[in-house]
Enzyme design. Structure first.
Site, PDB file in Angstrom:
ATOM      1  N   CYS A   1      -2.178  -2.500   7.669  1.00 48.30           N
ATOM      2  CA  CYS A   1      -2.034  -3.444   6.554  1.00 48.30           C
ATOM      3  C   CYS A   1      -0.732  -4.241   6.586  1.00 48.30           C
ATOM      4  O   CYS A   1      -0.715  -5.409   6.201  1.00 48.30           O
ATOM      5  CB  CYS A   1      -2.223  -2.712   5.236  1.00 48.30           C
ATOM      6  SG  CYS A   1      -3.953  -2.170   5.053  1.00 48.30           S
TER       7      CYS A   1
ATOM      8  N   ASP B   1       0.797  -1.245   0.000  1.00 48.41           N
ATOM      9  CA  ASP B   1       0.000   0.000   0.000  1.00 48.41           C
ATOM     10  C   ASP B   1       0.827   1.291   0.000  1.00 48.41           C
ATOM     11  O   ASP B   1       0.522   2.230   0.754  1.00 48.41           O
ATOM     12  CB  ASP B   1      -0.959   0.007   1.208  1.00 48.41           C
ATOM     13  CG  ASP B   1      -1.983  -1.118   1.159  1.00 48.41           C
ATOM     14  OD1 ASP B   1      -1.935  -1.936   0.236  1.00 48.41           O
ATOM     15  OD2 ASP B   1      -2.825  -1.184   2.083  1.00 48.41           O
TER      16      ASP B   1
ATOM     17  N   LYS C   1      -6.883  -5.233  -2.831  1.00 43.42           N
ATOM     18  CA  LYS C   1      -7.661  -5.768  -1.708  1.00 43.42           C
ATOM     19  C   LYS C   1      -8.615  -4.714  -1.179  1.00 43.42           C
ATOM     20  O   LYS C   1      -8.388  -3.522  -1.367  1.00 43.42           O
ATOM     21  CB  LYS C   1      -6.699  -6.219  -0.608  1.00 43.42           C
ATOM     22  CG  LYS C   1      -5.830  -5.081  -0.123  1.00 43.42           C
ATOM     23  CD  LYS C   1      -4.835  -5.523   0.905  1.00 43.42           C
ATOM     24  CE  LYS C   1      -3.990  -4.380   1.378  1.00 43.42           C
ATOM     25  NZ  LYS C   1      -4.741  -3.279   2.000  1.00 43.42           N
TER      26      LYS C   1
HETATM   27  C1  VGL Z   1      -4.816   0.794   5.670  1.00 37.87           C
HETATM   28  C2  VGL Z   1      -6.448   1.626   7.057  1.00 37.87           C
HETATM   29  C3  VGL Z   1      -7.397   1.451   6.081  1.00 37.87           C
HETATM   30  C4  VGL Z   1      -3.373   0.431   5.474  1.00 37.87           C
HETATM   31  C5  VGL Z   1      -5.762   0.596   4.688  1.00 37.87           C
HETATM   32  O1  VGL Z   1      -2.914   0.346   4.315  1.00 37.87           O
HETATM   33  O2  VGL Z   1      -2.675   0.256   6.502  1.00 37.87           O
HETATM   34  N1  VGL Z   1      -5.171   1.301   6.857  1.00 37.87           N
HETATM   35  N2  VGL Z   1      -7.038   0.937   4.896  1.00 37.87           N
END
Ligand code: VGL
Ligand code: ZN
Length: 208
Positions: A155, A12, A110
């Site tokens: 994540c 991410d 995801k």
């Molecule tokens: C994430 C909160 C919501 C992350 C993704 O990538 O850590 N955190 N969605």
């Protein structure tokens, strides 16, 4: 170059998780050069993207009267309500432009089911629905997973824990991550990670 049975899992590294992004992670941009350097040492790199529909259940904006960072009880458990982030095909969901990993082999997206979040790159938040990543890694001969990216305590941590559960050796490269740290979530994540046998390493340890 690391062994062919090792993968670098880059989680991410997206615009919305940068300091000025919709769900900004403090100093999140600092992981980019570190990850670019690390990636040069791996023949196998896999990226992930948080990839939500605009109507996603994790967005506070989709629950009238609720605010970001409040908790909501859903059929699969407690869910943090987040600011709207990483909406499919928006600029915020794009990978950071400075990420320079031309040889990355796969991108796992995801969080695409409207009613289920997925911090983990392996299993959605219902803890039942696989993304297919474990099967992909097994089928490509991976034995050890090195985790980095954003955010450490969401994540990255969930992905590292699920990689252990799936039977891989796992290390988390601490200085190639940054945390959200909501209500002690970073300390809790490290407690769980170390208890599960996830190794805590620094980027320089891989160059030694
Ligand atoms: C994430 C909160 C919501 C992350 C993704 O990538 O850590 N955190 N969605
Ligand atoms: Zn998300």
């Amino acid at each position: 170059m690391r062994n062919a049975d090792e993968v670098l899992l880059v989680i991410d590294v997206q615009n919305d998780f940068m300091p000025d992004g919709a769900l900004g992670v403090a100093h999140g941009d600092e992981v980019v050069p570190v990850i670019n350097r690390l990636a040069r040492g791996f023949s196998h790199v896999v990226l992930t993207q948080d990839w939500h529909p605009a109507s996603h259940v994790s967005f506070a904006a989709n629950h009238p009267g609720r605010k970001p960072f409040e908790m909501l009880t859903l059929p699969y458990g407690e869910q943090v309500l987040w600011p709207t982030h990483c909406v499919q095909n928006t600029a915020g969901a794009a990978l950071h432009a400075g990420l320079d990993i031309p040889h990355a082999r796969a991108v796992i997206r995801k969080g695409h089911h409207v009613q289920v979040d997925s911090y983990s790159a392996f299993l959605e938040a219902d803890r039942k629905t696989p993304t297919g990543l474990a099967g992909y890694l097994r089928e490509t001969g991976v034995r050890r997973v090195w985790c980095c990216g954003l955010a450490t305590d969401y994540c990255v941590a969930w992905s590292a824990l699920d990689a252990r559960t799936a039977g891989f050796e796992v290390a988390l490269i601490e200085d190639a991550t940054r945390a959200i740290d909501l209500n002690g979530s970073l300390a809790a994540a490290w407690r769980d990670l170390l208890a599960a046998g996830v190794e805590r390493v620094q980027a320089a340890d891989l160059e030694a």
